[in-house]
Design a protein around this motif. Structure first.
Motif, PDB file in Angstrom:
ATOM      1  N   GLY A 114       0.997  -1.041  -0.104  1.00  0.00           N
ATOM      2  CA  GLY A 114      -0.120   0.048   0.066  1.00  0.00           C
ATOM      3  C   GLY A 114       1.019   1.146  -0.024  1.00  0.00           C
ATOM      4  N   ILE A 115       0.790   2.120  -0.821  1.00  0.00           N
ATOM      5  CA  ILE A 115       1.492   3.482  -1.136  1.00  0.00           C
ATOM      6  C   ILE A 115       0.463   4.697  -0.662  1.00  0.00           C
ATOM      7  CG2 ILE A 115       2.879   4.854  -2.673  1.00  0.00           C
ATOM      8  CD1 ILE A 115       3.195   2.231  -3.987  1.00  0.00           C
ATOM      9  N   SER A 116       0.834   5.550   0.185  1.00  0.00           N
ATOM     10  CA  SER A 116       0.309   6.714   0.573  1.00  0.00           C
ATOM     11  C   SER A 116       0.903   7.767   0.002  1.00  0.00           C
ATOM     12  CB  SER A 116       0.110   6.710   1.938  1.00  0.00           C
ATOM     13  OG  SER A 116      -0.389   7.837   2.306  1.00  0.00           O
ATOM     14  N   GLY A 117       0.164   8.894  -0.724  1.00  0.00           N
ATOM     15  CA  GLY A 117       0.867   9.913  -1.199  1.00  0.00           C
ATOM     16  C   GLY A 117      -0.316  11.111  -1.492  1.00  0.00           C
ATOM     17  N   ILE A 118       0.277  12.143  -1.456  1.00  0.00           N
ATOM     18  CA  ILE A 118      -0.539  13.427  -1.812  1.00  0.00           C
ATOM     19  C   ILE A 118      -0.270  13.774  -3.197  1.00  0.00           C
ATOM     20  CG2 ILE A 118      -0.844  14.035   0.554  1.00  0.00           C
ATOM     21  CD1 ILE A 118       1.100  16.487  -0.021  1.00  0.00           C
ATOM     22  N   ILE A 119      -1.103  14.883  -3.868  1.00  0.00           N
ATOM     23  CA  ILE A 119      -0.787  15.192  -5.329  1.00  0.00           C
ATOM     24  C   ILE A 119       0.439  15.483  -5.498  1.00  0.00           C
ATOM     25  CG2 ILE A 119      -1.592  16.705  -6.970  1.00  0.00           C
ATOM     26  CD1 ILE A 119      -4.444  16.387  -5.753  1.00  0.00           C
ATOM     27  N   VAL A 120       1.143  16.243  -4.849  1.00  0.00           N
ATOM     28  CA  VAL A 120       2.526  16.646  -5.260  1.00  0.00           C
ATOM     29  C   VAL A 120       3.461  15.580  -5.494  1.00  0.00           C
ATOM     30  CG1 VAL A 120       2.538  19.053  -3.987  1.00  0.00           C
ATOM     31  CG2 VAL A 120       3.079  17.149  -2.875  1.00  0.00           C
ATOM     32  N   ASN A 121       2.955  14.487  -4.812  1.00  0.00           N
ATOM     33  CA  ASN A 121       4.319  13.221  -5.038  1.00  0.00           C
ATOM     34  C   ASN A 121       3.687  12.178  -6.003  1.00  0.00           C
ATOM     35  OD1 ASN A 121       5.886  14.198  -2.714  1.00  0.00           O
ATOM     36  ND2 ASN A 121       4.222  13.456  -1.347  1.00  0.00           N
ATOM     37  N   VAL A 122       2.886  12.445  -6.918  1.00  0.00           N
ATOM     38  CA  VAL A 122       2.623  11.671  -7.958  1.00  0.00           C
ATOM     39  C   VAL A 122       3.576  10.887  -8.524  1.00  0.00           C
ATOM     40  CG1 VAL A 122       2.049  13.256  -9.489  1.00  0.00           C
ATOM     41  CG2 VAL A 122       0.720  11.035  -9.729  1.00  0.00           C
ATOM     42  N   ALA A 123       4.638  11.433  -8.835  1.00  0.00           N
ATOM     43  CA  ALA A 123       5.722  10.833  -9.535  1.00  0.00           C
ATOM     44  C   ALA A 123       6.430   9.658  -8.702  1.00  0.00           C
ATOM     45  CB  ALA A 123       6.803  12.011  -9.994  1.00  0.00           C
ATOM     46  N   LYS A 124       6.459  10.136  -7.698  1.00  0.00           N
ATOM     47  CA  LYS A 124       7.141   9.086  -6.528  1.00  0.00           C
ATOM     48  C   LYS A 124       6.302   8.002  -6.229  1.00  0.00           C
ATOM     49  CE  LYS A 124       9.584  12.373  -3.838  1.00  0.00           C
ATOM     50  NZ  LYS A 124      10.347  12.928  -2.601  1.00  0.00           N
ATOM     51  N   VAL A 125       4.947   7.998  -6.258  1.00  0.00           N
ATOM     52  CA  VAL A 125       3.910   6.995  -6.293  1.00  0.00           C
ATOM     53  C   VAL A 125       4.028   6.013  -7.430  1.00  0.00           C
ATOM     54  CG1 VAL A 125       1.612   6.390  -6.359  1.00  0.00           C
ATOM     55  CG2 VAL A 125       2.325   8.304  -4.803  1.00  0.00           C
ATOM     56  N   ARG A 126       4.238   6.783  -8.598  1.00  0.00           N
ATOM     57  CA  ARG A 126       4.465   6.059  -9.857  1.00  0.00           C
ATOM     58  C   ARG A 126       5.520   5.234  -9.969  1.00  0.00           C
ATOM     59  NH1 ARG A 126       4.293   9.820 -15.114  1.00  0.00           N
ATOM     60  NH2 ARG A 126       6.256  10.530 -14.156  1.00  0.00           N
TER      61      ARG A 126
END
Ligand code: B12
Ligand code: SF4
Length: 567
Positions: A114-126
């Protein structure tokens, strides 16, 4: 923003819309919950930005205050909350580096990542989804948190499930557990690695507040508000603890476990739920709890209470929106916020104002006076944010329909502390940054370091309440005064000297406050500034030099396991 076009349709775990797939192993599934990887306070290809550190105050409140900026880290509470409420073996990995995350994937057979992120961090989530596919191909990937609100996110990241909104009930359902079971609150120490004036404060058990999360979302539904929108929008929110009794029980448990007497109440509009708050007060009185509460509340909610009620409830820190009265937000209706702020501070309640720059009616001609109006509240802390249409909000929808969203703005820069991401009627993108930076600077220059301001409010509260009939209130102010007066006096000694370069008048005010402290303090506290003051002045100046050289701070990586069994 570049779109990732990986074809994920063939993945075995992918849930189709309308159906809800449960994990075949249920509560036996081994789960990893991770926040996005660091480092954060630097510019990189994954969307880290040096102006966007993982530090609440330094990021968006005291960022112009140099060595006086309050710096601390906060854990990722969303995934801690999920971990505490599932019975599956679960590891929470907070603030990993990319290597930490990779190691974790390689050395454990996780069924679910499970990965938790907010919008600014979308590239990290990807990137984390990509890494998981490569290093742990058996894992189901679940992505949650505000990043899920990005339109078209399904095509940007390679995840099996993207969870919008509340995650505890979703995860329980996914594992086949009881969704409606009572919420277990994790023991959360509010902040860590606190730094100010060039020193890191010692971390003693009980010295830092515990974070309590009574609910998520806010029913007020202001058009720009992302937390309100993410948890249902206007009229909706998710309560984890409905009643004052439940809240009291959780707080008592935290008091016992973490040895704390102060609480950071992470609820977007805590005071709006008056019945719950008043029941909490009743129980605090019955059980002689001299607790201190830091809360978020809108002006109209604060106005439902008398000052006495707030003080007796232990409200010692209040985070309140101070949007321009011309913007017509209902949360401010009928309130003279300057008067309210002054009154709160006179009662020893530290006020953190929050003001939006770049509202629709702002122009280069009126914005300076609007900022001056905000600054004239003379709050203890002041957050400024750019008016920002964030995906998922009514404002975003409206701007999108009006064709006003700027193309080619990287999501990593959509956070309200940089530049506009939309076309404003009167203010350019470049100027939005200038006005924002100026607001922070003006507040610092005119009102001085926040550390000075909170010392002033504490002293006002102490003087007013040291002989108050309710012993709990007396104890709270006396406790804080005893614990802090020597340290504050020493800090004031150093501040007075260091601030002369910025503003002579403010430096004089700091001096006057130091003398007031002297009169109210015991012998030790009176003597301390002579010793500690020069040390703090030295550390402050050393920190200024470090910051000028570009020094930034990063949170530590933390791994916590529950219900754990080795694979
Ligand atoms: C604490 C906090 C921080 C901490 C850091 C926390 C951390 N370790 O990441 C600090 C102060 C450092 C911080 C920084 C920033 N933050 Co912040 N932060 C918050 C705050 C106040 C509380 C978050 C929280 O714990 N909420 C309570 C928990 C229970 O809710 P939750 O996290 O949303 O989790 C729930 C669901 O989202 C979901 N969920 C979450 N993760 C996952 C994962 C899975 C697998 C699943 C299934 C579900 C799930 O389940 C949880 C339980 O229901 C929120 C505001 C808020 N009220 O939520 C803003 C907020 C999250 N931050 C925000 C922003 C913009 C920032 C900053 C960019 C600063 C800024 N300019 O405002 C920086 C970014 C820093 C960085 N480099 O990444 C925005 C996000 C906007 C958006 N739409 O993306 C928010 C919503 C504030 C706001 N209203 O604008 N932040
Ligand atoms: S009152 Fe505050 S938390 Fe509630 S919707 Fe408005 S901005 Fe959001």
């Amino acid at each position: 923003m570049e779109l990732l076009t990986t074809d994920v349709a063939a993945r075995p775990h992918r849930a189709h819309s309308g159906s809800f797939a449960k994990h075949p192993k249920g509560s036996e599934a081994r789960i990893l919950l991770s926040s996005v990887f660091g480092p954060y306070a630097q510019d990189d290809e994954f969307g880290s930005r040096s102006i966007n550190p993982m530090e609440l105050y330094h990021n968006q409140v005291t960022r112009a205050q140099g060595s006086f900026s309050l710096r601390m880290f906060h854990r990722s509470w969303g995934i801690m909350m999920i971990q505490a409420n599932i019975s599956a073996p679960c590891a929470v990995l907070d603030f990993p580096t990319r290597d930490d995350f990779a190691r974790q994937l390689k050395s454990n057979q996780y069924d679910v990542v499970g990965i938790s992120g907010i919008i600014v961090n979308v590239a990290k989530v990807r990137e984390m989804c990509r890494m998981t596919r490569e290093l742990s191909p058996q894992s189901v990937i679940i992505v949650g948190g505000h990043v899920a609100a990005i339109p078209g996110i399904e095509k940007m990241i390679d995840a099996d499930h993207i969870v919008k909104g509340e995650g505890v009930s979703w995860m329980r359902r996914y594992l086949g557990e009881d969704e409606s079971a009572p919420i277990q609150h994790p023991a959360i120490v509010s902040g860590m690695r606190t730094r100010i004036m060039g020193i890191r404060l010692p971390e003693r058990k009980g010295a830092t507040a515990a974070t309590i999360i009574p609910s998520v979302g806010c029913p007020m539904g202001c058009n720009f508000c992302t937390t309100s929108a993410f948890f249902g929008g206007k009229g909706k929110f998710v309560n984890f603890f409905e009643t004052g009794d439940e809240l009291f029980a959780v707080m008592s448990r935290m008091e016992e476990e973490l040895k704390v007497s102060s609480f950071f109440v992470m609820d977007e509009n805590f005071l709006l739920h008056r019945e719950r708050a008043m029941r909490l007060l009743e129980l605090m009185k019955e059980n002689h709890k001299s607790w201190a509460l830091s809360v978020f509340a809108s002006a109209n909610a604060i106005r439902k209470y008398t000052m006495q009620e707030l003080v007796e409830l232990g409200v010692s820190w209040l985070w309140m929106g101070l949007e321009s009265p011309k913007a017509g937000y209902s949360k401010l209706q009928g309130t003279d916020t300057r008067e309210l702020t002054r009154e709160l501070r006179e009662h020893g309640i530290r006020v953190q104002g929050s003001t939006i720059i770049g509202l629709e009616h702002h122009t280069p001609d009126n914005i300076v006076s609007e900022i001056e109006h905000a600054v004239s509240h003379d709050t203890d802390f002041h957050q400024f944010m750019l008016y920002t249409p964030v995906p998922g909000t009514p404002l975003y929808q409206q701007m999108s329909e009006e064709g006003r969203l700027l193309k080619d703005v990287d999501y990593a820069d959509v956070h309200g502390q940089f530049m506009f991401n939309f076309k404003h009627a009167a203010i350019s993108r470049e100027d939005s940054k200038r006005f924002l930076d100026w607001a922070f600077w003006r507040d610092f220059q005119l009102n001085g370091p926040s550390l000075y301001r909170i010392s002033r409010t504490l002293l006002a509260g102490f003087k007013r309440y040291k002989d108050y009939p309710d012993a709990r209130v007396r104890e709270r102010f006396t406790r804080e005064m005893e614990r802090l007066s020597g340290v504050y006096s020493s800090a004031l000694w150093a501040m007075e000297r260091q601030f002369r370069k910025v503003d002579h008048d403010v430096s004089e005010k700091i001096r006057a406050l130091r003398h007031e402290f002297k009169q109210e303090s015991g012998m030790v506290s009176r003597m301390l500034p002579a010793l500690l003051g020069p040390v703090l002045l030295w550390t402050t100046r050393r920190e200024e030099k470090r910051l000028a050289r570009g020094k930034t701070y990063e949170p530590p990586t933390i791994l916590e396991r529950s219900n754990w069994v080795e694979a």
